[in-house]
Enzyme design. Structure first.
Site, PDB file in Angstrom:
ATOM      1  N   ASP A 103       0.813  -1.219   0.000  1.00 44.17           N
ATOM      2  CA  ASP A 103       0.000   0.000   0.000  1.00 44.17           C
ATOM      3  C   ASP A 103       0.843   1.264   0.000  1.00 44.17           C
ATOM      4  O   ASP A 103       0.348   2.352  -0.273  1.00 44.17           O
ATOM      5  CB  ASP A 103      -0.860   0.036   1.277  1.00 44.17           C
ATOM      6  CG  ASP A 103      -2.154  -0.735   1.116  1.00 44.17           C
ATOM      7  OD1 ASP A 103      -2.668  -0.808  -0.004  1.00 44.17           O
ATOM      8  OD2 ASP A 103      -2.652  -1.252   2.137  1.00 44.17           O
TER       9      ASP A 103
HETATM   10  C1  BGC Z   1       0.387   1.078   6.390  1.00 45.87           C
HETATM   11  C2  BGC Z   1       0.080  -0.109   5.527  1.00 45.87           C
HETATM   12  C3  BGC Z   1      -1.396  -0.259   5.371  1.00 45.87           C
HETATM   13  C4  BGC Z   1      -2.040   1.037   4.937  1.00 45.87           C
HETATM   14  C5  BGC Z   1      -3.553   0.872   4.925  1.00 45.87           C
HETATM   15  C6  BGC Z   1      -0.316   2.300   5.881  1.00 45.87           C
HETATM   16  O1  BGC Z   1      -0.073   3.369   6.748  1.00 45.87           O
HETATM   17  O2  BGC Z   1       1.781   1.271   6.423  1.00 45.87           O
HETATM   18  O3  BGC Z   1       0.643  -1.273   6.107  1.00 45.87           O
HETATM   19  O4  BGC Z   1      -1.646  -1.247   4.416  1.00 45.87           O
HETATM   20  O5  BGC Z   1      -1.699   2.079   5.798  1.00 45.87           O
HETATM   21  O6  BGC Z   1      -4.200   1.901   4.310  1.00 45.87           O
HETATM   22  C1  NOJ Z   2      -1.583  -3.940   5.549  1.00 46.72           C
HETATM   23  C2  NOJ Z   2      -2.786  -3.999   4.677  1.00 46.72           C
HETATM   24  O1  NOJ Z   2      -3.903  -4.473   5.405  1.00 46.72           O
HETATM   25  C3  NOJ Z   2      -2.530  -4.909   3.483  1.00 46.72           C
HETATM   26  O2  NOJ Z   2      -3.640  -4.898   2.621  1.00 46.72           O
HETATM   27  C4  NOJ Z   2      -1.299  -4.481   2.744  1.00 46.72           C
HETATM   28  O3  NOJ Z   2      -1.084  -5.399   1.688  1.00 46.72           O
HETATM   29  C5  NOJ Z   2      -0.104  -4.448   3.674  1.00 46.72           C
HETATM   30  N1  NOJ Z   2      -0.396  -3.611   4.805  1.00 46.72           N
HETATM   31  C6  NOJ Z   2       1.163  -3.954   2.970  1.00 46.72           C
HETATM   32  O4  NOJ Z   2       1.121  -2.601   2.711  1.00 46.72           O
END
Ligand code: BGC
Ligand code: NOJ
Length: 811
Positions: A485
């Site tokens: 993400d």
């Molecule tokens: C986090 C990610 C997560 C995302 C969700 C980010 O701040 O680092 O792990 O998937 O937020 O929107």
């Molecule tokens: C947490 C999110 O829930 C997941 O969808 C995502 O793939 C990972 N973070 C990596 O960013």
């Protein structure tokens, strides 16, 4: 250093001191009424939706971290204390918390008074039961007071924490026959209320927080408890609270039990009030529940029913291996965590506040991998819910809300990996269940009535979504981001506080993802397998997979590993030519899982690079070198300090992909080595470094660039649970559902001489014994099924209800 131990027999984790490095939590509830509970009875409860139907209040990020919960205070003639340690923090003579499967028991002893409180949510009910057992171990009689304490939340947890100009005026309660009813907003648009009851005659009660605590006091020295007398307060506005006061005299050796029930009740709109036309709640339904669940026999039966339910669920797979950490994770805790992620998605933990996130499209499809064998019918339902939010373009909302099942863009949209996860989720479901009928289910797009097409058509569209969005190198466009993400290649955010996932994206049509390319190959091959059964031509999907494999070889291979992406300007990311972010874990795992590089040696080469450059004793970091500064062209990934989260943290979700990849190339030692590095049970010994619960996976362990290398964060709600379960059970132990049946293809450590397992599969029970010469790495497996040799590695599907004996010989 340890803070407790596993009791495998009772399927409990036993915490033997209250001051764990972080609150170590458990989950109550398995269906509609849920709660989190810490080892010192902190936490809160909600009905279905942690934001919109929050029963009790909790303040995250508090000091101490965990304050507010399901508290009981005890008081004798001399002093008062918390038998769960919090909130008074009185030094107890002994303390023990047992987190079990959907229940928690906290026991302690203080100056000869033993107290044990059990908390659980009975099956089929929208309430929680607390049972307090107090024993007088002194040699004289004692007069005790017990005070219960919860703080009601005004239902919408977000509004409750922000809108004080209104909320300090709305709180309302009723107290009838010792039962406290919390009815804020019931007089107008709510049809639900909460109730809190006690089994004993009351010496008093409080429903006003201020009356209970006293002005300027906190939970560690409530005025009512200190003076030994409740105020019989009735809350009008401010903070409605629930406290019962019970007095009891115990002879030496005597034990008494006190029951409490906290519940949620919803009345039909036309039967809200009693008498009709009044403003008094119709309590008939709630009163019946109170009477039932304050009875001790019902509680015992409820607890037994809960245990039976878990016995049944965990019966899907049981293993016995030479490794205790593997056994207890697979047989108990990993499976349990999978069910929790099924219920909670990413909404409610110590790190997810219950107000932010709905059900993720990509997350929910992956979570399936961990629970589909336990509850295939719920997996089916989940898939159809997810697919119904798919957009007519084949694209996806990034999440949907569990109460409405409608998709939304609240946490962003246009993540180009999303649609492909649907193919992988459906494929996993059919492999487990053999239920081909799901492909013919009519499913709408964006929940619009009249737009229904078969689920199979949805899958075809998912694949097409990628082929219609390729970039200059023939690789898939990344869109807003892919699995990572935080790899925001079209974002260019320079405004403080702007959410990376929702801010306007630049329209480039250039930034590409090698990760999605690998995922596409995996998904296209999976769809081709399904096509055969649908009288569809698999050739087109296989050709597309081949073509993508070609693009990866040409533009996605860096010489010693798979590249990560191309940015907005067409510059490569994840290459030896970069100064930082030269090698990323995700494309190594995903390309190899898609089968890329298995036939030309590149997979093995990439795995060697991972071991060389990314593996640490605490797990495999996400990339190296970490980004030392913010890079506007990369986005959130470079916003984290080096070693945390996506910026070179050990993002545990990705580690099992490498375990699977190692197993695919036949390296059982390598796969198992990675497994043990992040297995929480195997990290129990370093509890003071790891800090999170040793019985569940955490999303992240700080990477080698972080000063806190080895420290875990974000436990419980993570795709790590499902993927580790899949990696160890399907690839290392090699008990793998395929469309034609259960494949047995273990790739185990060379030191093992085998293992045994009992696996439920499509209604039949397979007892599997695997044997191998210890000290050798095995490459082939021969099977004998009920005494008859079977070729091909796949067990013939046995009739439901039957038992099958399988002997596997590895050589
Ligand atoms: C986090 C990610 C997560 C995302 C969700 C980010 O701040 O680092 O792990 O998937 O937020 O929107
Ligand atoms: C947490 C999110 O829930 C997941 O969808 C995502 O793939 C990972 N973070 C990596 O960013």
């Amino acid at each position: 250093m340890r803070f407790g131990h596993f009791d495998d027999e009772r399927r409990e984790y036993v915490i033997d001191r209250p001051d764990t490095p972080l609150p170590w939590i458990n989950y109550l509830g398995t269906e509609a009424y849920f709660g989190i509970i810490s080892n010192t009875a902190g936490g809160y409860s909600f009905y279905r939706d942690a934001r919109l139907r929050r029963l009790t209040r909790y303040r995250y990020n508090n000091a101490p971290m965990d304050l507010g919960g399901r508290y009981i205070y005890l008081r004798d003639e001399a002093e008062f204390w918390s038998p769960t340690w919090q909130p008074t923090q009185t030094e107890l003579d002994d303390y023990e918390c047992r987190h079990g499967l959907s229940y928690t028991r906290v026991a302690s002893r203080y100056r000869g008074i033993k107290a044990e409180t059990l908390y659980f949510v009975p099956l089929g009910e929208t309430l929680e039961v607390w049972r307090l057992k107090v024993t007088n171990e002194r040699d004289t009689a004692v007069s005790l007071s017990a005070f219960s304490s919860i703080e009601f939340c005004l239902w919408d947890a977000q509004d409750d924490a922000t809108n004080y100009q209104r909320n300090f005026n709305t709180g309302q309660v009723e107290v009838v026959d010792g039962v406290i009813y919390h009815k804020t907003e019931y007089r107008e648009r709510r049809d639900h209320f909460a109730y809190f009851a006690c089994s004993e005659p009351l010496a008093g009660f409080d429903t006003s927080r201020e009356a209970f605590l006293g002005p300027y006091r906190s939970w560690d020295r409530p005025l009512a408890v200190e003076r030994g007398e409740s105020g019989d307060s009735i809350a009008h506005g401010w903070q409605p609270h629930g406290s019962h006061h019970v007095k009891l005299t115990l002879e030496p050796g005597e034990t008494r039990e006190i029951g409490f029930v906290l519940g949620y009740w919803e009345n039909p709109r036309d039967a809200k009030f009693d008498p009709p036309g009044s403003q008094t709640i119709n309590k008939a339904g709630a009163q019946a529940k109170v009477a039932t669940w304050l009875a001790q026999e019902t509680v015992d039966a409820g607890l037994a029913a809960l245990a039976a339910r878990w016995e049944e669920l965990l019966g899907g797979l049981r293993v016995q291996t030479p490794d205790a950490d593997t056994d207890r994770m697979v047989n108990i805790w990993n499976a349990y965590q999978n069910m929790v992620t099924f219920n909670m998605s990413r909404s409610t933990s110590l790190y997810e506040s219950g107000i932010g996130r709905g059900m993720g499209f990509r997350d929910s499809n992956q979570d399936l991998l961990g629970f589909v064998h336990m509850i295939p019918e719920r997996a089916r339902e989940r898939i159809l819910d997810i697919a119904a939010t798919q957009l007519p373009t084949g694209g996806a909302y990034h999440q949907y809300q569990p109460l409405t099942k409608r998709g939304n863009n609240d946490i962003g949209s246009g993540f180009n990996d999303d649609p492909l996860w649907l193919i992988l989720g459906v494929s996993a479901y059919i492999k487990e269940s053999g239920d081909w009928s799901i492909l013919d289910e009519p499913v709408p797009f964006d929940n619009a009535p009249g737009s229904e097409q078969s689920l199979y058509e949805h899958l075809k569209l998912s694949l097409r979504y990628t082929t219609e969005r390729l970039g200059p190198h023939g690789l898939p466009l990344i869109g807003r981001a892919d699995w990572n993400d935080c790899l925001n290649l079209n974002c260019f955010s320079d405004t403080p506080g702007e959410p990376f996932q929702t801010t306007e994206n630049a329209t480039g049509g250039v930034a590409e993802s090698v990760f999605i390319a690998g995922q596409f190959v995996l998904a296209a091959r999976s769809l081709a397998e399904l096509a055969v059964h649908k009288d569809d031509d698999p050739a087109a999907y296989l050709t597309a997979a081949e073509k993508m494999t070609g693009s990866i070889a040409e533009h996605g291979w860096d010489g010693a590993w798979f590249r990560r992406a191309y940015d907005f300007h067409g510059n490569v990311i994840g290459s030896a030519s970069n100064d930082e972010g030269q090698i990323f874990i995700e494309p190594q795992g995903m390309c190899i899982m898609g089968g890329v590089g298995l036939d030309d040696g590149t997979a093995v080469r990439a795995l060697a690079s991972v071991r060389e450059r990314l593996a640490t004793p605490h797990g495999i970091v996400l990339q190296q070198p970490a980004f030392s500064s913010y890079r506007i062209e990369l986005g959130e990934i470079s916003s984290y300090p080096p070693g945390y989260k996506e910026n070179a943290g050990i993002f545990c979700h990705t580690n099992p992909w490498l375990m699977i990849a190692e197993a695919m190339v036949g390296n059982g030692d390598g796969a198992f080595d990675y497994y043990k590095r992040i297995n929480p049970s195997a990290r129990e010994e370093i509890g003071d470094l790891h800090r999170c619960e040793p019985y569940v996976y955490a999303q992240m362990i700080a990477g080698r660039d972080a000063p806190t290398h080895g420290e875990a964060k974000n436990s419980w709600l993570t795709g790590t649970a499902a993927w580790n379960y899949a990696a160890v059970t399907q690839w290392i132990l090699g008990i793998r559902p395929e469309l034609s049946g259960l494949r047995i293809a273990p790739v185990i450590p060379s030191s093992w001489s085998g293992f045994s397992a009992v696996r439920r599969f499509r209604g039949a029970t397979y007892t599997i014994t695997v044997q191998k010469e210890p000290g050798v790495s095995a490459t082939s497996c021969s099977l004998v099924v009920d005494g008859v040799p079977v070729d091909g590695g796949v067990l013939p599907v046995a009739p439901a209800g039957s038992s099958v004996q399988v002997e596997a010989h590895l050589s």
